[in-house]
Design a protein around this motif. Structure first.
Motif, PDB file in Angstrom:
ATOM      1  N   ASP A   1      -7.467   6.378  -1.208  1.00 52.90           N
ATOM      2  CA  ASP A   1      -6.667   5.281  -0.654  1.00 52.90           C
ATOM      3  C   ASP A   1      -7.640   4.214  -0.174  1.00 52.90           C
TER       4      ASP A   1
ATOM      5  N   VAL B   1      -6.639   1.033   0.320  1.00 53.83           N
ATOM      6  CA  VAL B   1      -5.778  -0.087   0.706  1.00 53.83           C
ATOM      7  C   VAL B   1      -6.493  -0.985   1.711  1.00 53.83           C
ATOM      8  N   MET B   2      -7.190  -0.365   2.671  1.00 58.07           N
ATOM      9  CA  MET B   2      -7.887  -1.153   3.683  1.00 58.07           C
ATOM     10  C   MET B   2      -9.369  -1.341   3.345  1.00 58.07           C
TER      11      MET B   2
ATOM     12  N   LYS C   1      -3.432  -5.069   0.406  1.00 54.44           N
ATOM     13  CA  LYS C   1      -4.137  -5.916   1.387  1.00 54.44           C
ATOM     14  C   LYS C   1      -5.103  -6.930   0.737  1.00 54.44           C
TER      15      LYS C   1
ATOM     16  N   TYR D   1      -3.813   7.103   7.805  1.00 53.21           N
ATOM     17  CA  TYR D   1      -2.557   6.366   7.683  1.00 53.21           C
ATOM     18  C   TYR D   1      -2.403   5.973   6.217  1.00 53.21           C
ATOM     19  N   HIS D   2      -1.240   6.280   5.637  1.00 49.49           N
ATOM     20  CA  HIS D   2      -1.046   5.975   4.224  1.00 49.49           C
ATOM     21  C   HIS D   2       0.197   5.120   3.977  1.00 49.49           C
TER      22      HIS D   2
ATOM     23  N   GLY E   1       0.790  -1.217   0.000  1.00 52.87           N
ATOM     24  CA  GLY E   1       0.000   0.000   0.000  1.00 52.87           C
ATOM     25  C   GLY E   1       0.830   1.277   0.000  1.00 52.87           C
ATOM     26  N   ALA E   2       1.905   1.299   0.796  1.00 54.38           N
ATOM     27  CA  ALA E   2       2.713   2.519   0.877  1.00 54.38           C
ATOM     28  C   ALA E   2       3.266   2.881  -0.493  1.00 54.38           C
TER      29      ALA E   2
ATOM     30  N   GLU F   1      -8.334   8.447   2.688  1.00 52.97           N
ATOM     31  CA  GLU F   1      -8.955   7.133   2.832  1.00 52.97           C
ATOM     32  C   GLU F   1     -10.456   7.345   2.669  1.00 52.97           C
TER      33      GLU F   1
HETATM   34  C1  LIG Z   1      -5.330   3.041   4.328  1.00 53.40           C
HETATM   35  C2  LIG Z   1      -3.946   2.486   4.243  1.00 53.40           C
HETATM   36  N1  LIG Z   1      -3.104   2.949   3.318  1.00 53.40           N
HETATM   37  C3  LIG Z   1      -1.863   2.471   3.189  1.00 53.40           C
HETATM   38  C4  LIG Z   1      -1.389   1.475   4.013  1.00 53.40           C
HETATM   39  C5  LIG Z   1       0.027   0.965   3.851  1.00 53.40           C
HETATM   40  O1  LIG Z   1       0.025  -0.272   3.263  1.00 53.40           O
HETATM   41  P1  LIG Z   1       1.343  -1.232   3.411  1.00 53.40           P
HETATM   42  O2  LIG Z   1       1.494  -1.530   4.856  1.00 53.40           O
HETATM   43  O3  LIG Z   1       0.986  -2.408   2.544  1.00 53.40           O
HETATM   44  O4  LIG Z   1       2.486  -0.459   2.849  1.00 53.40           O
HETATM   45  C6  LIG Z   1      -2.225   0.944   4.991  1.00 53.40           C
HETATM   46  C7  LIG Z   1      -1.757  -0.122   5.906  1.00 53.40           C
HETATM   47  O5  LIG Z   1      -2.315  -0.414   6.919  1.00 53.40           O
HETATM   48  C8  LIG Z   1      -3.542   1.465   5.114  1.00 53.40           C
HETATM   49  O6  LIG Z   1      -4.381   1.014   6.054  1.00 53.40           O
END
Ligand SMILES: Cc1ncc(COP(=O)(O)O)c(C=O)c1O
Length: 443
Positions: free
Chosen positions: A246, A248-249, A275, A145-146, A118-119, A213
């Motif tokens: 975002d 990711v979650m 994820k 959180y990103h 995700g990062a 997010e």
């Molecule tokens: C909304 C969000 N973005 C980005 C990330 C970062 O993802 P990663 O840990 O796979 O780099 C997370 C991780 O928890 C997340 O919840």
């Protein structure tokens, strides 16, 4: 069995891991990890056979549940056929996954760049937004959180950012519609007025993107008030700012839609994911972009790369995970079981004086605890803990319920495969645990 291959005990696993590896976001002397040996469905086990309900899908990410044969077999088959190809090459899993994501993603988001997680998806989204707009500033929100890489942690608004400062220049944080359990929520119009004021003060022509997010995850399962995301979309369009969602979650069924933006009919310019993309069986992330943004790189060089970009095993795992979500109707099931979970959360709120707020969308849920029902003082401070929260976490662990306990809250994010009976079993443990926190309530 020789000594070298004899399985380690739980205590040995913990001791060696603590001796030779770093645990994230923790003072190493205080970590007390659960040793995990195997997992199946919504459960995992320690080497000694203690069973846990995985009420957090590990890191809100094992959406298809553990031990899913169709994903494991696809990974196995891919490894036997083609273990790796460098990212300048084109492979069948890469081709198929790009096409499949184009079908699943909202609007004309139909070009993807694959990453390790995700990062890196967010890092590349920022890079693409800066290239495509020629602007440099990025707006992000405080309760977010990103990711933990240099750029992504600068985007992050929560206290995990502090140790990484000074970070990437050009990031401006704005307030969220939510202000914590004591102050509660702004309506959409108020939150949008704040955002618009910041855009004016910063100079819209300097802002490349607003990253947010869609439904905020670790910072509180914050479901935006209706109209907020549509308003963000409108403001971004009006000022030529790219909207980066975002997911990711929140993506891949967690909220009861493939992507959380779908609840509000919004099409962002860029959408990041990880994820649930592979149900976390192997690492893979992606940034998706609308066709017009991808066109920017038609005759200009895309200035990015990763050794594991489009890794065939990751792409094969993602295709298999998506097939499982489709075949087993897991997105619809998250919506249906999510309705039961909403009811169970409401029952906790009605019964337990320490429950200050419950929120959920699909199988993405949280309970915030308070010490005082009138002032709504949280049971642990922002970025802190308390004896009662620690006692609740110990109780969950003793009772075999694994979930994330953070500050004054705990999460309810089970695999999307959870049955109603399993959900009720988990909530029965939570119900008993809340007797501990109820005793701390003053009024
Ligand atoms: C909304 C969000 N973005 C980005 C990330 C970062 O993802 P990663 O840990 O796979 O780099 C997370 C991780 O928890 C997340 O919840």
């Amino acid at each position: 069995m020789t000594a070298a291959t004899k399985p380690l005990t739980g205590d040995e696993i913990v001791a060696l891991s603590r001796e030779h590896t770093l645990f994230e976001w923790s003072a190493q002397a205080r970590v007390d990890p659960i040793p995990v040996a195997r997992a199946e469905g919504i459960h995992f086990w320690t080497p000694e056979g203690k069973r846990f309900i995985d009420f957090n899908s590990q890191l809100m990410s094992v959406n298809a549940g553990h031990g899913e044969r169709r994903i494991i077999d696809a990974i196995h088959e891919q490894l036997k056929t083609l273990d790796y190809a460098n990212p300048f090459m084109a492979t069948e899993p890469r081709a198929r996954l790009g096409a499949k994501l184009a079908e699943l993603c909202p609007g004309d988001i139909d070009v993807f760049f694959f990453t390790n997680g995700g990062a890196e998806a967010n890092e590349n989204a920022v890079k693409i937004a800066r290239q495509a707009t020629g602007r440099h500033k990025i707006l992000a929100r405080y309760r977010s959180y990103h990711g933990a890489t240099a750029g992504a942690i600068a985007l992050t608004g929560d206290p995990r950012r502090w140790a990484a400062e000074p970070g990437m220049p050009g990031v401006v944080h704005v307030l969220d519609p939510y202000h914590g359990i004591e102050r509660g929520w702004d309506d959409a119009a108020t939150a949008l007025a704040h955002l618009e004021e910041v855009i004016q003060l910063e100079g819209p022509q300097t802002i490349a993107a607003f990253v947010l997010e869609t439904v905020t995850g670790t910072n509180g399962i914050l479901v935006p008030p209706d109209g907020y995301l549509q308003g963000v979309r409108e403001l971004c369009t009006r000022h030529g700012i790219l909207m980066i969602a975002d997911e990711v979650m929140a993506g891949f069924g967690r909220t009861g839609e493939w992507f959380a933006v779908n609840h509000w009919g919004v099409v962002p310019d860029l959408l990041t994911m990880a994820k649930g993309l592979t149900s976390s069986y192997v690492p893979l992330g992606a940034v998706g972009m609308r066709r017009a943004i991808a066109d920017h790189f038609r005759d200009r060089v895309f200035p990015g790369g990763l050794t594991y970009n489009s890794h065939p095993v990751g792409c094969a795992a993602a295709l298999a995970a998506i097939r499982v979500y489709e075949e087993d109707r897991l997105v619809e099931r998250a919506r249906e079981t999510g309705r039961v979970m909403k009811q169970l959360l409401a029952e906790l709120a009605a019964k337990h004086p320490s429950v200050g707020a419950v929120r959920s969308i699909g199988l993405f849920g949280i309970v915030e605890l308070v010490r005082d029902r009138k002032t709504r003082e949280p049971l642990a401070p922002y970025n802190g803990t308390s004896e009662e929260m620690a006692a609740l976490a110990r109780f969950f662990r003793e009772e075999g319920l694994y979930t994330m306990v953070r500050w004054n809250a705990f999460y309810a994010n089970p695999p999307l495969t959870i049955t109603e009976a399993q959900l009720r079993e988990a909530f029965a443990i939570v119900d008993r645990g809340l007797e501990i926190t109820d005793r701390a309530v003053r009024a």
